[in-house]
Write a protein that holds these residues in place. Structure first.
Motif, PDB file in Angstrom:
ATOM      1  N   ASN A 141      -1.100   3.143  33.919  1.00 16.44           N
ATOM      2  CA  ASN A 141      -1.700   1.833  34.153  1.00 16.44           C
ATOM      3  C   ASN A 141      -0.616   0.864  34.599  1.00 16.44           C
ATOM      4  O   ASN A 141       0.492   0.880  34.076  1.00 16.44           O
ATOM      5  CB  ASN A 141      -2.356   1.304  32.876  1.00 16.44           C
ATOM      6  N   ASN A 180       4.388 -11.044  30.450  1.00 22.45           N
ATOM      7  CA  ASN A 180       3.347 -11.534  29.536  1.00 22.45           C
ATOM      8  C   ASN A 180       3.768 -11.343  28.077  1.00 22.45           C
ATOM      9  O   ASN A 180       2.962 -11.464  27.175  1.00 22.45           O
ATOM     10  CB  ASN A 180       2.006 -10.851  29.816  1.00 22.45           C
ATOM     11  N   ASP A 238       0.417  -3.057  34.861  1.00 21.88           N
ATOM     12  CA  ASP A 238       0.116  -4.399  34.378  1.00 21.88           C
ATOM     13  C   ASP A 238       0.399  -5.364  35.511  1.00 21.88           C
ATOM     14  O   ASP A 238       1.548  -5.652  35.834  1.00 21.88           O
ATOM     15  CB  ASP A 238       0.969  -4.721  33.156  1.00 21.88           C
ATOM     16  N   LYS A 239      -0.643  -5.877  36.121  1.00 22.96           N
ATOM     17  CA  LYS A 239      -0.491  -6.744  37.294  1.00 22.96           C
ATOM     18  C   LYS A 239      -0.070  -8.165  36.930  1.00 22.96           C
ATOM     19  O   LYS A 239       0.150  -8.987  37.809  1.00 22.96           O
ATOM     20  CB  LYS A 239      -1.783  -6.739  38.101  1.00 22.96           C
TER      21      LYS A 239
END
Length: 68
Positions: A6, A35, A8-9
């Motif tokens: 995955n 983030n 994380d944009k």
């Protein structure tokens, strides 16, 4: 990293200064988007170790090293 991982944009990096770019005191070398504050701080410390600033001009490396 694998294609199944995955991504994380919400995180990333923008390099403002690259090999052979002139740098003055106060220039922003990069922007780090994170983030998580701890991971963002770790990324900053990693970048400090990676960048090397020289008074002598540095030759920019070729982007394409070899065509197979």
């Amino acid at each position: 990293m694998k294609k199944e991982d995955n991504i994380d944009k919400a995180v990333g990096i923008v390099l403002n200064k690259k090999i052979s770019d002139k740098v003055k005191k106060g220039d922003i070398l990069a922007f780090i988007y994170a983030n998580d504050e701890q991971k963002g701080n770790e990324a900053v410390e990693d970048l400090k170790e990676i960048y090397e600033i020289s008074k002598e001009p540095v030759k920019k490396q070729e982007t394409i090293l070899e065509i197979i």
